[in-house]
Motif scaffolding. Structure first.
Motif, short mmCIF file in Angstrom:
data_model
loop_
_atom_site.label_atom_id
_atom_site.label_comp_id
_atom_site.label_asym_id
_atom_site.label_seq_id
_atom_site.Cartn_x
_atom_site.Cartn_y
_atom_site.Cartn_z
N VAL A 93 0.84 -1.20 0.00
CA VAL A 93 0.00 0.00 0.00
C VAL A 93 0.88 1.26 0.00
O VAL A 93 1.86 1.34 0.75
CB VAL A 93 -0.95 0.03 1.22
N THR A 94 0.50 2.21 -0.84
CA THR A 94 1.14 3.52 -0.84
C THR A 94 0.14 4.52 -0.29
O THR A 94 -0.94 4.71 -0.85
CB THR A 94 1.53 3.94 -2.27
N VAL A 95 0.50 5.12 0.85
CA VAL A 95 -0.33 6.20 1.41
C VAL A 95 0.18 7.50 0.83
O VAL A 95 1.38 7.80 0.92
CB VAL A 95 -0.18 6.24 2.96
N CYS A 96 -0.71 8.25 0.20
CA CYS A 96 -0.30 9.53 -0.37
C CYS A 96 -1.14 10.63 0.28
O CYS A 96 -2.37 10.57 0.26
CB CYS A 96 -0.52 9.50 -1.89
N ASP A 97 -0.47 11.60 0.89
CA ASP A 97 -1.19 12.67 1.60
C ASP A 97 -0.40 13.96 1.44
O ASP A 97 0.83 13.95 1.32
CB ASP A 97 -1.34 12.31 3.08
N ILE A 98 -1.12 15.07 1.46
CA ILE A 98 -0.48 16.37 1.24
C ILE A 98 0.14 16.93 2.53
O ILE A 98 0.92 17.88 2.47
CB ILE A 98 -1.52 17.37 0.67
N ASN A 99 -0.19 16.31 3.67
CA ASN A 99 0.22 16.90 4.95
C ASN A 99 1.35 16.13 5.63
O ASN A 99 1.15 15.00 6.09
CB ASN A 99 -1.02 16.94 5.87
N PRO A 100 2.55 16.73 5.72
CA PRO A 100 3.70 16.03 6.29
C PRO A 100 3.48 15.62 7.75
O PRO A 100 4.02 14.60 8.19
CB PRO A 100 4.85 17.03 6.20
N ASP A 101 2.67 16.38 8.50
CA ASP A 101 2.45 16.04 9.91
C ASP A 101 1.63 14.77 10.05
O ASP A 101 1.90 13.93 10.91
CB ASP A 101 1.77 17.20 10.64
N MET A 102 0.59 14.64 9.21
CA MET A 102 -0.22 13.42 9.23
C MET A 102 0.65 12.23 8.80
O MET A 102 0.60 11.15 9.40
CB MET A 102 -1.43 13.55 8.30
N LEU A 103 1.48 12.41 7.76
CA LEU A 103 2.34 11.33 7.27
C LEU A 103 3.35 10.90 8.35
O LEU A 103 3.64 9.70 8.49
CB LEU A 103 3.08 11.77 6.00
N ALA A 104 3.87 11.87 9.10
CA ALA A 104 4.86 11.54 10.14
C ALA A 104 4.23 10.64 11.20
O ALA A 104 4.84 9.66 11.65
CB ALA A 104 5.40 12.83 10.77
N VAL A 105 2.98 10.96 11.59
CA VAL A 105 2.28 10.10 12.56
C VAL A 105 2.09 8.71 11.95
O VAL A 105 2.30 7.68 12.61
CB VAL A 105 0.92 10.71 12.99
N GLY A 106 1.73 8.66 10.66
CA GLY A 106 1.52 7.39 9.97
C GLY A 106 2.79 6.54 9.94
O GLY A 106 2.74 5.34 10.21
N ARG A 107 3.92 7.16 9.64
CA ARG A 107 5.20 6.40 9.58
C ARG A 107 5.52 5.79 10.94
O ARG A 107 5.95 4.65 11.03
CB ARG A 107 6.35 7.32 9.15
N GLU A 108 5.30 6.59 12.01
CA GLU A 108 5.56 6.09 13.37
C GLU A 108 4.67 4.89 13.67
O GLU A 108 5.12 3.88 14.21
CB GLU A 108 5.19 7.18 14.38
#
Ligand SMILES: C[S@@+](CC[C@H](N)C(=O)[O-])C[C@H]1O[C@@H](n2cnc3c(N)ncnc32)[C@H](O)[C@@H]1O
Length: 253
Positions: A93-108
């Motif tokens: 799965v590739t999660v694609c989002d415009i918001n780096p803060d949301m992505l950072a929580v996702g990576r964690e």
């Protein structure tokens, strides 16, 4: 060509198309660290059932067969994790989002779950996806599309990145059509949700925007027409929980 100067809505406010994206980004930057807790509180846990319905519709193969999903506006990775857990070893799965803060929580969260090999997090705009044509077997967008200023552009991009035979699936808040439930839902939306936003996420305005943006989103039949206009076939709209949410789907054939 730019759409700058054209108007759209940010909640109930009329704003420039480009201004809307900046305002949406501020909302999700402000709530990113509390986003998952707020989802549970606001929906009484119902968002889990809605996402489970989406994952059932995605129906990833249980085998090693390669299966590539793009989860647009995928934020903190909730849908991605569910699909990977439901699928076999070939599911990516590739999660694609415009918001780096949301992505950072996702990576964690992916690292905590040991899912970082199966889920990639990519910064990108739904209106101009940074992926080649026909690169995914399925496209999901959950509670994301109403935040995108140019919905037609996002639908065109969904069509472009899907392989022939690929499926588009969208979960979005919709129109409550059960007498009695509509009044209760209004009361809840305009009072309880902003109050929860204030006390838990420290931002009532952000959650007022969420409620208003739900009311402004096209009705299910109108949204289904937009999906068909992007080229999708066998377009379907399915209400969930009395229409609080709808799941729209279509195929690239
Ligand atoms: C309500 S959250 C949904 C997150 C996740 N899909 C879920 O269901 O938990 C909406 C997400 O849309 C993202 N978003 C807003 N505008 C976007 C755009 N133009 N392109 C990609 N993502 C966008 C936001 O950053 C945010 O993470």
């Amino acid at each position: 060509m730019t759409d700058s100067g054209r108007d759209t809505h940010f909640g109930y406010k009329t704003v420039d198309l480009d201004a809307k994206q900046g305002m949406v980004d501020d909302v999700f930057r402000s709530v990113a660290s509390r986003y998952d807790l707020m989802n549970d509180l606001m929906s009484g846990g119902l968002h889990r059932a809605w996402k489970d319905a989406l994952v059932t519709a995605v129906n990833p193969p249980r085998s090693e067969q390669p299966f590539r999903l793009i989860d647009v506006a995928g934020g903190t990775g909730d849908v991605a994790f569910r699909v990977v857990e439901a699928g076999g070893g070939g599911t990516q799965v590739t999660v694609c989002d415009i918001n780096p803060d949301m992505l950072a929580v996702g990576r964690e969260r992916a690292a905590e779950r040991g899912l970082d090999a199966a889920v990639a997090f990519v910064d990108g705009n739904a209106e101009t996806l940074p992926f080649p044509d026909k690169s995914f077997d399925a496209y999901t967008i959950a509670f994301g599309i109403r935040n995108v200023p140019r919905i037609e552009a996002a639908l065109a991009e969904a069509f472009r990145v899907l392989k022939t035979g690929g499926r588009f699936l969208c979960l979005e808040f919709s129109t409550v059509d059960v007498p009695g439930l509509d009044a209760l839902y209004d009361l809840y939306s305009f009072n309880v949700i902003p109050a929860l936003g204030r006390s838990v996420a420290g931002d009532a305005e952000a959650y007022r925007y969420l409620v208003e943006s739900i009311r402004r989103f096209p009705k299910p039949a109108a949204f289904a027409q937009m999906i068909a206009a992007a080229g999708f076939r066998r377009v379907n709209a399915k209400p969930l929980t009395g229409g609080i949410v709808a799941m729209h789907s279509g195929w690239r054939l």
